[in-house]
Design a protein around this motif. Sequence first.
Motif, PDB file in Angstrom:
ATOM      1  N   VAL A  13      -0.977   2.293  -9.138  1.00  0.00           N
ATOM      2  CA  VAL A  13      -1.331   1.282 -10.134  1.00  0.00           C
ATOM      3  C   VAL A  13      -0.917   1.776 -11.525  1.00  0.00           C
ATOM      4  CG1 VAL A  13      -3.272   0.357  -8.817  1.00  0.00           C
ATOM      5  CG2 VAL A  13      -3.643   2.270 -10.390  1.00  0.00           C
TER       6      VAL A  13
ATOM      7  N   ALA B 166       4.892  -1.528 -10.366  1.00  0.00           N
ATOM      8  CA  ALA B 166       3.511  -1.664 -10.862  1.00  0.00           C
ATOM      9  C   ALA B 166       3.559  -1.694 -12.383  1.00  0.00           C
ATOM     10  CB  ALA B 166       2.647  -0.500 -10.373  1.00  0.00           C
TER      11      ALA B 166
ATOM     12  N   LEU C 115      -4.236  -4.547 -12.173  1.00  0.00           N
ATOM     13  CA  LEU C 115      -3.616  -5.081 -10.967  1.00  0.00           C
ATOM     14  C   LEU C 115      -3.408  -6.586 -11.146  1.00  0.00           C
ATOM     15  CD1 LEU C 115      -5.698  -3.319  -8.171  1.00  0.00           C
ATOM     16  CD2 LEU C 115      -3.218  -3.153  -8.423  1.00  0.00           C
TER      17      LEU C 115
ATOM     18  N   GLN D 129      -4.482  -9.245  -6.186  1.00  0.00           N
ATOM     19  CA  GLN D 129      -4.835  -7.970  -5.556  1.00  0.00           C
ATOM     20  C   GLN D 129      -6.197  -7.475  -6.043  1.00  0.00           C
ATOM     21  OE1 GLN D 129      -1.738  -4.954  -5.746  1.00  0.00           O
ATOM     22  NE2 GLN D 129      -0.118  -6.499  -5.672  1.00  0.00           N
TER      23      GLN D 129
END
Length: 241
Positions: A89, A112, A209, A213
């Motif tokens: 992340v 990410a 995120l 998610q």
Amino acid sequence: MQRALRLLEAVSAHAGGAPAKQLAREAGMPLPTAYHLLRTLAHEGYLLRDKGLYVLGDAAERLASSGAKEKRRTMIGEVMEHWRDVIGVPTYFALYRDGEVAVEAVADSQGARAVEEWADFRQTAHAHAIGQCLLSQLDTESQRDHLSRHRVQSITPYTVRDEKTLLRRFAALGRMQPVIERQEYALGQVCAAIPITAGSTAATMAISLPAHQAARLLPAARRLQTEVGRKLGTLAFSISL
């Protein structure tokens, strides 16, 4: 340049100052060379000469401060990149200094991406997990002072509506509990921030995120909290620099 740096290192080892002969010996150079370099360094403000002793000047102190800040950024950046890769992340590191939120570093990747700062993080601390986590670590008077300068306002349809509600949220947070924020700053993004205790400085490490998610958010935050606990010494040292 290297010889001048050796002399500066030699001077820094003597809080009360040292004479040219001693500095030349410790720096491993001929006395005439040391005299020449010492005069040059004194002229440029890196050294001061007082009663035959050389001490560090203002320019050297500024140079050391700049080096410490760069060292802090490097150390924190390496730690964050590690967690980004391990947890998968984007990671953020921020401090509350001089009455403002300061995002010190961000680590993301192609797969990410970090949340885009579309509204100034300093002005919108009430709306994002980073700011909420930092403000929650302050006393009530400091919280109110911040909110008097940066008033609560709607950033998205999910943003906390008023100062009173925000302060109640802070009061309800448990000690060292992650702060969760869902689309309050950026639509389509959910974020979590964990408080970091480092002396009197309020600090936080955060993650984000995509909203679809969201189920991953709290487990990832808990894992980050565990990892931060293992490296708290490194972070505390970096914050204090």
